[in-house]
Design a protein around this motif. Structure first.
Motif, PDB file in Angstrom:
ATOM      1  N   ARG A  12      11.457  -2.804  19.449  1.00 10.34           N
ATOM      2  CA  ARG A  12      10.319  -2.208  18.839  1.00 10.34           C
ATOM      3  C   ARG A  12      10.804  -0.945  18.469  1.00 10.34           C
ATOM      4  NH1 ARG A  12       5.570  -4.629  19.481  1.00 10.34           N
ATOM      5  NH2 ARG A  12       5.468  -6.382  20.961  1.00 10.34           N
ATOM      6  N   ALA A  13      10.441  -0.380  17.495  1.00  7.54           N
ATOM      7  CA  ALA A  13      10.666   0.804  16.879  1.00  7.54           C
ATOM      8  C   ALA A  13       9.298   1.718  16.344  1.00  7.54           C
ATOM      9  CB  ALA A  13      11.853   0.709  15.657  1.00  7.54           C
ATOM     10  N   LEU A  14       9.642   2.859  16.552  1.00  8.42           N
ATOM     11  CA  LEU A  14       8.471   3.761  16.006  1.00  8.42           C
ATOM     12  C   LEU A  14       8.804   4.469  14.532  1.00  8.42           C
ATOM     13  CD1 LEU A  14       7.503   5.650  19.191  1.00  8.42           C
ATOM     14  CD2 LEU A  14       6.368   3.572  18.125  1.00  8.42           C
ATOM     15  N   THR A  15       7.756   4.424  13.826  1.00  9.56           N
ATOM     16  CA  THR A  15       8.014   5.065  12.552  1.00  9.56           C
ATOM     17  C   THR A  15       6.998   6.369  12.483  1.00  9.56           C
ATOM     18  OG1 THR A  15       6.254   3.399  11.586  1.00  9.56           O
ATOM     19  CG2 THR A  15       8.446   3.107  11.143  1.00  9.56           C
ATOM     20  N   THR A  16       7.354   7.209  11.529  1.00  8.46           N
ATOM     21  CA  THR A  16       6.527   8.614  11.501  1.00  8.46           C
ATOM     22  C   THR A  16       5.104   8.298  11.309  1.00  8.46           C
ATOM     23  OG1 THR A  16       7.372   8.948   9.426  1.00  8.46           O
ATOM     24  CG2 THR A  16       8.846   9.863  11.075  1.00  8.46           C
ATOM     25  N   ARG A  79      17.053   4.438  16.137  1.00  9.72           N
ATOM     26  CA  ARG A  79      17.741   4.392  17.402  1.00  9.72           C
ATOM     27  C   ARG A  79      17.166   3.587  18.474  1.00  9.72           C
ATOM     28  NH1 ARG A  79      20.243   9.931  19.324  1.00  9.72           N
ATOM     29  NH2 ARG A  79      20.023  10.129  17.053  1.00  9.72           N
ATOM     30  N   PRO A  80      18.296   2.570  19.104  1.00 12.86           N
ATOM     31  CA  PRO A  80      17.685   1.748  20.183  1.00 12.86           C
ATOM     32  C   PRO A  80      17.226   2.506  21.367  1.00 12.86           C
ATOM     33  CG  PRO A  80      19.973   1.922  19.954  1.00 12.86           C
ATOM     34  CD  PRO A  80      19.615   2.890  18.880  1.00 12.86           C
ATOM     35  N   ALA A  81      16.249   1.878  21.948  1.00 12.38           N
ATOM     36  CA  ALA A  81      15.750   2.463  23.122  1.00 12.38           C
ATOM     37  C   ALA A  81      16.649   2.989  24.112  1.00 12.38           C
ATOM     38  CB  ALA A  81      14.729   1.541  23.760  1.00 12.38           C
TER      39      ALA A  81
END
Length: 85
Positions: A12-16, A79-81
Motif C-alpha cells: 500500500r502506498a499513499l499519494t498526495t 518508499r516502501p513501508a
C-alpha cells in the motif's frame, strides 16, 4: 496507479491527493474510501511532506514531480513501508 490508494508494487502506498485540507479540525487523510480525521499537528506535518516530496535519484531531474506522499529512490516509485520505520 499513482493516483489511487491500494495495491501498488505488492503493498500500500499513499499519494498526495489523499490529503484533504479542512477548515479547522476536519482535515483528513483518505484511506481507501474512508476519510480519517487528522490532528492539526499531524496534518501540518503531512502537508509539508506533500509540498516538498521529491524523488531522491539523479534521474528524477528528468521526470515530472511525484504524486507519492513518500517517494522512493527510483523515479516513479514510492518508499516502501519498511523504509519509514
Amino acid at each position: 496507479m499513482a493516483a489511487e490508494f491500494g495495491r501498488e508494487g505488492g503493498g500500500r502506498a499513499l499519494t498526495t491527493d489523499r490529503l484533504r485540507d479542512g477548515h479547522r479540525d476536519d482535515s483528513a487523510l483518505v484511506l481507501g474510501t474512508v476519510p480519517t480525521l487528522l490532528p492539526p499537528a499531524v496534518h501540518r506535518l503531512l502537508r509539508r511532506q506533500a509540498e516538498h516530496a521529491r524523488q531522491e535519484s539523479a534521474i528524477s531531474r528528468t521526470t515530472p514531480p511525484t504524486a507519492w506522499l513518500f517517494p522512493g529512490y527510483a523515479a516513479g516509485t514510492h518508499r516502501p513501508a519498511r523504509g519509514l520505520t
